[in-house]
Design a protein around this motif. Structure first.
Motif, PDB file in Angstrom:
ATOM      1  N   UNK A 142     -10.972   4.622   1.513  1.00  0.00           N
ATOM      2  CA  UNK A 142     -11.389   3.321   0.915  1.00  0.00           C
ATOM      3  C   UNK A 142     -12.739   3.079   1.564  1.00  0.00           C
ATOM      4  N   UNK A 163       1.549  12.089   9.136  1.00  0.00           N
ATOM      5  CA  UNK A 163       1.711  13.296   8.193  1.00  0.00           C
ATOM      6  C   UNK A 163       1.539  14.398   8.929  1.00  0.00           C
ATOM      7  N   UNK A 215      -3.870  14.259  -0.454  1.00  0.00           N
ATOM      8  CA  UNK A 215      -3.714  13.009  -0.001  1.00  0.00           C
ATOM      9  C   UNK A 215      -2.494  12.301  -0.602  1.00  0.00           C
ATOM     10  N   UNK A 250       1.123  11.391   1.289  1.00  0.00           N
ATOM     11  CA  UNK A 250       1.653  10.040   0.859  1.00  0.00           C
ATOM     12  C   UNK A 250       3.145   9.992   0.403  1.00  0.00           C
ATOM     13  N   UNK A 251       3.058  10.998  -0.336  1.00  0.00           N
ATOM     14  CA  UNK A 251       4.595  11.168  -1.045  1.00  0.00           C
ATOM     15  C   UNK A 251       5.532  11.902  -0.032  1.00  0.00           C
ATOM     16  N   UNK A 252       5.283  12.099   0.970  1.00  0.00           N
ATOM     17  CA  UNK A 252       5.840  13.060   2.295  1.00  0.00           C
ATOM     18  C   UNK A 252       6.526  14.483   1.349  1.00  0.00           C
ATOM     19  N   UNK A 273      -0.445   7.521   9.930  1.00  0.00           N
ATOM     20  CA  UNK A 273       0.627   7.693   9.163  1.00  0.00           C
ATOM     21  C   UNK A 273       1.632   8.670   9.540  1.00  0.00           C
ATOM     22  N   UNK A 324      -5.365   3.556  -2.716  1.00  0.00           N
ATOM     23  CA  UNK A 324      -3.738   3.095  -2.585  1.00  0.00           C
ATOM     24  C   UNK A 324      -3.683   1.732  -2.422  1.00  0.00           C
ATOM     25  N   UNK A 376       0.405   4.168   0.666  1.00  0.00           N
ATOM     26  CA  UNK A 376      -0.168   5.336   1.624  1.00  0.00           C
ATOM     27  C   UNK A 376       0.450   4.507   3.050  1.00  0.00           C
ATOM     28  N   UNK A 377       0.563   3.397   3.148  1.00  0.00           N
ATOM     29  CA  UNK A 377       0.910   2.696   4.446  1.00  0.00           C
ATOM     30  C   UNK A 377       2.493   2.805   4.819  1.00  0.00           C
ATOM     31  N   UNK A 378       3.014   4.073   5.129  1.00  0.00           N
ATOM     32  CA  UNK A 378       4.453   4.081   5.167  1.00  0.00           C
ATOM     33  C   UNK A 378       4.923   3.234   6.378  1.00  0.00           C
ATOM     34  N   UNK A 386       0.900  -1.323   0.090  1.00  0.00           N
ATOM     35  CA  UNK A 386      -0.071  -0.062   0.021  1.00  0.00           C
ATOM     36  C   UNK A 386       0.899   1.376  -0.096  1.00  0.00           C
TER      37      UNK A 386
END
Lengths: 301, 441
Positions: free
Chosen positions: B400, B102, B74, B78-80, B100, A268, A51-53, A49
């Motif tokens: 999701x 962020x 987002x 997600x890509x920081x 996560x 994601x 987005x799941x760092x 995934x």
């Protein structure tokens, strides 16, 4: 120094020089096409995934492929995509060839008309999608107005109706891309030597016979080539449909590429969507290969 | 001469380099804030001028249109990405922002600067700032309170001939609807009715498919019918709650509203389309966020044309939560400057100005001021709504969870596919899959 280089280059074989020229392109292709493809294939066997760092990436074997192929919604989207492709290609082939035949005649204003007809394909698909939402508006849109001019249907909700929405995207794609089919057919028609028709006239062949035995076989490889391009494009159609219907109503116009985008970049589910992408790639690659073989056979004939 | 020219050239180059460096150093004292492109964003630009005047730090803005807002932001998180130092993120992002990593956790900063969450409305702190929900772990400062509400054509309602006709037909006054049943009666009353020579329709409601539109609309009905996402005693148990008979009834009601009350072609509509339908005098009601009411109200200076009301009750009183919190992006290189902005933004006087410019402050000093209710025609409704708000899942996996809701509800309400019960069952099935993958079930 430069003389030395020139002398050295003179000593190289043609093949070596060819390699020197194509190496940068090959490297670029490897970097931006081949590497991501293999990377995506490797990801498709994982539970990754994006987005799941920090989440551990596990090897899941063929699980993603089994999941994609076992999902009813994926088959539904494939069916929607196939439906969209079938009708757009059929209509664009018929209208495109028809227009090419008309424009192949010499008449005043021919060039201007050709230019006007090809205008839609010069627009951005996202722009086309957006402004057709206005054209389709049942209250003020020109589409509803024109339809009601011929018969009083009342307000026609092309985008909101599950029956009409699939046709709404077929109509817009046809409006936009028929000129492309037409242009390629026109090139085919203009490549037919006049002496074939003159010989047919001498043999007293009718217009219809000339069309069936000279025009159609000559233009067919061109038409098939145009349809190949359109088929590949429409298989991955995204922007125009997203702007026009967002895949709705419900999922009535959600093409496979739209579903893939939602799985990959909204949910994601990178591993799962990589498997989905690989399946789509293999599908279009397989179809494309078979199609090219058939096309070559027709051309050889 | 040549020497002179050479010198002149060196001076010119030096000045250019100096100018370049000085402009770069000036630029380094700036932060970038990301938010959605809508009316309150303009108010924030105006408000932030005060911050720049006070601190010398420039604030740059990137506002993204709503349909692409979640995608863009987002993706960035997600890509920081380092594009944003501050983000006014949607309420549902708080779970992902916290889990996560962020968003920067703000507890220490709040303690250090004396910013107390007790100074902000409890409902907004719960909704916009905390993760896990309700715990004193803060990842955002309540920035923009918001809820889904309604605007109606007061001038049409005030017409005696329409009032008497409505009274005769339904046996009660044409006025602010007290329930969804009354709302339906009024919407259908205006549907297709000719007023001043033009055909009008009932209501512009949320039906958008692509992002979150129809979910934000249908939940307004579902909450009013008393919907709960899960068993309060057993988290993530949704069967029998989310698809309970009264919830099915609410979804069916929303479909009835769509079929009988909306103007033709209103099948993919959200904020902008609802505003357009209302401004073009096509509909009697529009469903929308409080954020837009200052703009609607501004065009009706004497308050004769438009009235506002909170989401009507049905089985219970509830409203769909909107609004956002202000968070510091943990990937930013200028977190100190971003925190300075947050400190400034939390000040009561800045919050008061925020409300006066058209932003919805969540600060108790502002909301509790004696003149607050009279400061805008929609102020009382806002207060009422913020006391009864409910939000969609705020889990890290909320996108999701949102996607199947959008698909199945749109499929039932707009596309007419299947039944409301089947739509809710399908949603639960997909949600279970998401929670299982996330290790929650």
């Amino acid at each position: 120094m430069s003389k030395k280089l020139i002398n050295k280059a003179r000593g190289l074989s043609d093949k070596a020089i060819a390699w020197i020229f194509i190496t940068p392109t090959v490297l670029l292709l490897l970097a931006i096409n081949i590497y991501p493809l293999f990377y995506a294939i490797s990801m498709s066997f994982t539970n990754f995934y994006a987005n799941k760092i920090g989440k551990e990436i596990k090897w899941v074997g063929l699980k993603n492929y089994i999941k994609v192929l076992g999902k009813e919604s994926v088959w539904e989207r494939m069916q929607i995509t196939a439906n969209f492709m079938f009708w757009t290609l059929l209509i664009q082939a018929l209208i495109g060839l028809g227009l090419a035949l008309l424009l192949n005649k010499k008449f005043k204003g021919n060039e201007l008309l050709t230019t006007l007809i090809v205008l839609p394909m010069m627009l951005s698909p996202a722009v086309v999608g957006t402004f057709w939402t206005y054209l389709y508006n049942p209250q003020v849109g020109v589409f509803s107005y024109i339809m009601n001019f011929f018969y009083n249907f009342g307000p026609i909700d092309m985008i909101g109706s599950s029956v009409l929405a699939p046709w709404s995207i077929v109509i817009v794609d046809t409006w936009m891309w028929t000129p492309f089919t037409m242009l390629i057919c026109l090139a085919g028609l203009r490549s037919i030597p006049d002496y074939l028709y003159e010989a047919a006239e001498v043999d007293r062949a009718s217009r219809w016979q000339q069309f069936i035995y000279i025009t159609l076989p000559s233009v067919l490889p061109f038409l098939l080539l145009a349809l190949l391009f359109r088929g590949i494009e429409n298989f991955k159609m995204f922007d125009m449909v997203v702007e026009l219907t967002s895949g709705g109503p419900g999922s009535a116009t959600e093409l496979a590429s739209i579903q893939l985008k939602r799985e990959a970049f909204e949910k994601w589910k990178t591993g799962y969507s990589s498997a989905y992408a690989v399946i789509l790639f293999v599908t279009i690659f397989g179809f494309g290969n078979v199609y090219v073989k058939v096309m070559n056979k027709i051309k050889d004939r | 001469m040549e020497y002179y020219m050479k010198n002149k050239f060196i001076i010119l180059i030096s000045s250019l380099v100096f100018a370049l460096f000085s402009s770069t150093s000036a630029k380094s004292e700036s932060i970038t804030l990301g938010w959605a492109a809508w009316d309150p964003a303009n108010a924030l630009v105006e408000l932030s001028k005060g911050f720049t005047a006070e601190t010398g730090i420039d604030v740059n803005f990137e506002f993204v249109p709503w349909p692409n807002f979640a995608d863009r932001m987002l993706n960035e998180l997600n890509n920081q990405g380092k594009t944003f130092d501050l983000l006014i993120g949607d309420s549902q992002w708080i779970g992902g922002g916290a889990v996560y990593g962020h968003y920067v956790k703000l507890n220490d900063f709040f303690d250090q600067e004396g910013i107390s969450m007790d100074d902000f409305s409890d409902a907004t702190v719960y909704a916009y700032s905390t993760w896990p929900k309700g715990t004193p772990n803060y990842y955002a400062l309540p920035a923009m309170g918001d809820a889904l509400a309604w605007a109606y054509r007061k001038d049409w309602f005030d017409r005696p001939e329409l009032q008497s006709e409505f009274q005769a037909k339904h046996g009660y006054d044409l006025g602010v609807p007290k329930s969804w049943d009354e709302l339906y009666d009024m919407c259908t009353f205006f549907q297709g009715r000719e007023i001043d020579g033009q055909v009008r329709y009932g209501a512009a409601i949320n039906t958008e498919r692509g992002s979150e539109g129809i979910t934000m609309g249908v939940t307004a009905a579902m909450y009013a019918w008393g919907m709960q996402y899960e068993n309060p005693d057993k988290p993530y148990e949704m069967e029998g709650y989310f698809n309970a008979p009264h919830v099915v009834e609410a979804v069916e009601f929303y479909k009835k509203m769509y079929e009988d009350c909306t103007p033709p072609g209103h099948s993919d509509a959200y904020m902008g389309a609802n505003l357009d339908a209302y401004k073009s005098e096509t509909v009697a009601f529009q469903m929308n966020w409080y954020a837009f009411w200052p703009g609607v109200s501004k065009e009706d200076a004497d308050g004769r044309v438009t009235g506002f009301f909170a989401n009507p009750c049905q089985e219970t009183c509830a409203a769909t939560l909107g609004g956002q919190g202000l968070s510091v992006v943990s990937y930013s290189d200028k977190k100190d400057l971003a925190l300075e902005y947050m400190k400034w933004f939390a000040k009561p006087d800045v919050q008061a100005k925020w409300w006066s410019l058209g932003g919805y402050s969540c600060h108790k000093d502002v909301l509790g001021a004696s003149d607050f209710v009279d400061s805008a025609v929609y102020a009382q409704g806002f207060l009422d709504s913020m006391g009864i708000v409910k939000d969609f899942w705020q889990e890290p996996t909320f996108v999701e969870l949102m996607l199947p809701m959008q698909e199945h509800i749109h499929d039932y309400v707009v596309n007419g596919k299947g039944t409301a019960k089947a739509a809710l069952d399908n949603i639960i099935e997909e949600w279970v899959e998401v929670f299982e993958a996330d290790g929650k079930l």
